[in-house]
Design a protein around this motif. Sequence first.
Motif, PDB file in Angstrom:
ATOM      1  N   TRP A 101       0.865  -1.083  -0.063  1.00  0.00           N
ATOM      2  CA  TRP A 101       0.098   0.081  -0.030  1.00  0.00           C
ATOM      3  C   TRP A 101       0.885   1.353   0.057  1.00  0.00           C
ATOM      4  O   TRP A 101       0.690   2.402  -0.575  1.00  0.00           O
ATOM      5  N   MET A 102       1.880   1.217   0.927  1.00  0.00           N
ATOM      6  CA  MET A 102       2.661   2.421   0.826  1.00  0.00           C
ATOM      7  C   MET A 102       3.387   2.664  -0.592  1.00  0.00           C
ATOM      8  O   MET A 102       3.614   3.883  -0.880  1.00  0.00           O
ATOM      9  N   SER A 103       3.863   1.657  -1.123  1.00  0.00           N
ATOM     10  CA  SER A 103       4.478   2.013  -2.432  1.00  0.00           C
ATOM     11  C   SER A 103       3.603   2.544  -3.556  1.00  0.00           C
ATOM     12  O   SER A 103       4.058   3.194  -4.166  1.00  0.00           O
ATOM     13  N   ARG A 104       2.330   1.995  -3.146  1.00  0.00           N
ATOM     14  CA  ARG A 104       1.468   2.665  -4.193  1.00  0.00           C
ATOM     15  C   ARG A 104       0.667   4.152  -3.782  1.00  0.00           C
ATOM     16  O   ARG A 104      -0.103   4.885  -4.590  1.00  0.00           O
ATOM     17  N   ASN A 105       1.134   4.671  -2.519  1.00  0.00           N
ATOM     18  CA  ASN A 105       0.669   5.809  -1.884  1.00  0.00           C
ATOM     19  C   ASN A 105       1.753   6.708  -1.688  1.00  0.00           C
ATOM     20  O   ASN A 105       1.562   7.448  -0.285  1.00  0.00           O
ATOM     21  N   MET A 106       2.911   6.615  -2.159  1.00  0.00           N
ATOM     22  CA  MET A 106       4.042   7.560  -1.585  1.00  0.00           C
ATOM     23  C   MET A 106       3.675   8.951  -1.534  1.00  0.00           C
ATOM     24  O   MET A 106       3.973   9.892  -0.783  1.00  0.00           O
ATOM     25  N   ILE A 107       2.919   9.514  -2.577  1.00  0.00           N
ATOM     26  CA  ILE A 107       2.519  10.814  -2.646  1.00  0.00           C
ATOM     27  C   ILE A 107       1.607  11.197  -1.537  1.00  0.00           C
ATOM     28  O   ILE A 107       1.917  12.368  -0.735  1.00  0.00           O
ATOM     29  N   ILE A 108       0.825  10.330  -0.682  1.00  0.00           N
ATOM     30  CA  ILE A 108       0.179  10.584   0.359  1.00  0.00           C
ATOM     31  C   ILE A 108       0.995  10.987   1.693  1.00  0.00           C
ATOM     32  O   ILE A 108       0.836  11.928   2.295  1.00  0.00           O
ATOM     33  N   SER A 109       2.085   9.923   1.871  1.00  0.00           N
ATOM     34  CA  SER A 109       2.939  10.221   2.914  1.00  0.00           C
ATOM     35  C   SER A 109       3.864  11.195   2.830  1.00  0.00           C
ATOM     36  O   SER A 109       4.124  12.044   3.730  1.00  0.00           O
ATOM     37  N   GLY A 110       4.051  11.445   1.561  1.00  0.00           N
ATOM     38  CA  GLY A 110       4.906  12.743   1.126  1.00  0.00           C
ATOM     39  C   GLY A 110       4.269  13.857   1.411  1.00  0.00           C
ATOM     40  O   GLY A 110       5.040  15.083   2.101  1.00  0.00           O
ATOM     41  N   ALA A 111       3.117  14.066   1.238  1.00  0.00           N
ATOM     42  CA  ALA A 111       2.326  15.300   1.351  1.00  0.00           C
ATOM     43  C   ALA A 111       2.322  15.644   2.929  1.00  0.00           C
ATOM     44  O   ALA A 111       2.466  16.684   3.373  1.00  0.00           O
ATOM     45  N   VAL A 112       1.842  14.463   3.588  1.00  0.00           N
ATOM     46  CA  VAL A 112       1.758  14.795   5.095  1.00  0.00           C
ATOM     47  C   VAL A 112       3.301  15.147   5.711  1.00  0.00           C
ATOM     48  O   VAL A 112       3.189  15.928   6.651  1.00  0.00           O
ATOM     49  N   ILE A 113       4.350  14.416   5.278  1.00  0.00           N
ATOM     50  CA  ILE A 113       5.916  14.834   5.615  1.00  0.00           C
ATOM     51  C   ILE A 113       5.893  16.393   5.275  1.00  0.00           C
ATOM     52  O   ILE A 113       6.627  16.873   5.972  1.00  0.00           O
ATOM     53  N   LEU A 114       5.534  16.885   3.962  1.00  0.00           N
ATOM     54  CA  LEU A 114       5.701  18.046   3.588  1.00  0.00           C
ATOM     55  C   LEU A 114       5.032  19.116   4.623  1.00  0.00           C
ATOM     56  O   LEU A 114       5.858  20.037   4.874  1.00  0.00           O
ATOM     57  N   ALA A 115       3.850  18.686   5.069  1.00  0.00           N
ATOM     58  CA  ALA A 115       3.082  19.557   5.867  1.00  0.00           C
ATOM     59  C   ALA A 115       3.900  19.790   7.194  1.00  0.00           C
ATOM     60  O   ALA A 115       3.850  20.576   7.861  1.00  0.00           O
ATOM     61  N   PHE A 116       4.391  18.516   7.573  1.00  0.00           N
ATOM     62  CA  PHE A 116       5.068  18.501   8.785  1.00  0.00           C
ATOM     63  C   PHE A 116       6.484  19.209   8.912  1.00  0.00           C
ATOM     64  O   PHE A 116       6.696  20.079   9.779  1.00  0.00           O
ATOM     65  N   LEU A 117       7.019  19.175   7.632  1.00  0.00           N
ATOM     66  CA  LEU A 117       8.234  20.034   7.637  1.00  0.00           C
ATOM     67  C   LEU A 117       7.875  21.404   7.498  1.00  0.00           C
ATOM     68  O   LEU A 117       8.983  22.312   8.017  1.00  0.00           O
ATOM     69  N   ALA A 118       6.790  21.824   7.176  1.00  0.00           N
ATOM     70  CA  ALA A 118       6.274  23.370   7.309  1.00  0.00           C
ATOM     71  C   ALA A 118       6.184  23.824   8.846  1.00  0.00           C
ATOM     72  O   ALA A 118       6.912  24.878   9.327  1.00  0.00           O
ATOM     73  N   LEU A 119       5.672  22.736   9.633  1.00  0.00           N
ATOM     74  CA  LEU A 119       5.845  23.300  11.064  1.00  0.00           C
ATOM     75  C   LEU A 119       7.237  23.147  11.781  1.00  0.00           C
ATOM     76  O   LEU A 119       7.537  24.088  12.408  1.00  0.00           O
ATOM     77  N   HIS A 120       7.870  22.279  11.180  1.00  0.00           N
ATOM     78  CA  HIS A 120       9.126  22.029  11.885  1.00  0.00           C
ATOM     79  C   HIS A 120      10.144  23.321  11.580  1.00  0.00           C
ATOM     80  O   HIS A 120      10.973  23.680  12.256  1.00  0.00           O
ATOM     81  N   MET A 121       9.821  23.752  10.154  1.00  0.00           N
ATOM     82  CA  MET A 121      10.707  24.965   9.925  1.00  0.00           C
ATOM     83  C   MET A 121      10.139  26.269  10.689  1.00  0.00           C
ATOM     84  O   MET A 121      10.972  26.899  10.946  1.00  0.00           O
ATOM     85  N   TYR A 122       8.988  26.266  10.647  1.00  0.00           N
ATOM     86  CA  TYR A 122       8.453  27.245  11.795  1.00  0.00           C
ATOM     87  C   TYR A 122       8.938  27.167  13.080  1.00  0.00           C
ATOM     88  O   TYR A 122       9.241  28.045  13.703  1.00  0.00           O
ATOM     89  N   ASP A 123       9.077  26.052  13.544  1.00  0.00           N
ATOM     90  CA  ASP A 123       9.462  25.849  15.006  1.00  0.00           C
ATOM     91  C   ASP A 123      10.894  26.077  15.202  1.00  0.00           C
ATOM     92  O   ASP A 123      11.158  26.883  16.283  1.00  0.00           O
ATOM     93  N   PHE A 124      11.669  25.820  14.231  1.00  0.00           N
ATOM     94  CA  PHE A 124      13.258  26.023  14.453  1.00  0.00           C
ATOM     95  C   PHE A 124      13.850  26.877  13.532  1.00  0.00           C
ATOM     96  O   PHE A 124      14.503  28.025  14.009  1.00  0.00           O
ATOM     97  N   TRP A 125      13.597  26.805  12.219  1.00  0.00           N
ATOM     98  CA  TRP A 125      14.368  27.772  11.275  1.00  0.00           C
ATOM     99  C   TRP A 125      13.968  29.170  11.150  1.00  0.00           C
ATOM    100  O   TRP A 125      14.893  29.937  11.094  1.00  0.00           O
ATOM    101  N   ALA A 126      12.639  29.299  11.081  1.00  0.00           N
ATOM    102  CA  ALA A 126      12.153  30.513  11.012  1.00  0.00           C
ATOM    103  C   ALA A 126      12.571  31.312  12.679  1.00  0.00           C
ATOM    104  O   ALA A 126      12.760  32.420  12.531  1.00  0.00           O
ATOM    105  N   HIS A 127      12.312  30.559  13.726  1.00  0.00           N
ATOM    106  CA  HIS A 127      12.863  31.124  15.032  1.00  0.00           C
ATOM    107  C   HIS A 127      14.434  31.486  15.007  1.00  0.00           C
ATOM    108  O   HIS A 127      14.527  32.528  15.450  1.00  0.00           O
TER     109      HIS A 127
END
Length: 222
Positions: A101-127
């Motif tokens: 299932w994961m190999s057929r839905n890498m785009i879904i997990s990738g989109a969630v990880i990208l959203a998480f990266l936005a929070l991570h960048m806000y928490d640390f890089w932007a600060h």
Amino acid sequence: MAGLTSSTIGRKYAMALSAMFLLIFLVMHLSVNMLSVFSEDAFNSASYFMGYNPAVQFLMQPILVFAVFFHFIMGFVLEMKNNKARPVKYAVNGSAANSTWMSRNMIISGAVILAFLALHMYDFWAHEMTYKYVPGEGDPNDMTRFWGELHAKFGEIWRVVLYVISFVLLGLHLAHGFQSSFQSIGARHPKYTPVIKALGNWYSILIPAGFIFIAIFHYVTQ
């Protein structure tokens, strides 16, 4: 670069190479962050070096940002191409009978990880950018602030839970992406593929588990 991404094979190679670069970065990132568990002074020193070394800030950091966005953009491009033709992600997948299932839905997990990266960048890089370049925000030469800032971030349970969920998804993403990136550059051989698969399995478990441990450690030691 245009020539590399103008064909299906070229896009697969480009996707795989950017993935390998990010795999190396994750090991380095985890190594630095793990210092916060064992030594406050060591983490502060490493963070100060990473935050103020010109080669890191003005060479490695832009390359990293480019690699992250390139990887995800190329993933979306490949997904759109896949919807119009046969399935082709990192490497060619078959039907549901011979792919996960994961190999057929890498785009879904990738989109969630990208959203998480936005929070991570806000928490640390932007600060960090605000702290260093906005007058009056603090002393940018304070070498002792990094551990306290990281520790404080994980004082809220909602952030810890969000990080844990995100790293579990990252692990699932890596479980397929690690092996597929090697396959896409032609590293397929009866002798070496089982080794690559085993390394990918361990990598996809240990790297996310390390980040999860760090988040939980800082929460329970408040």
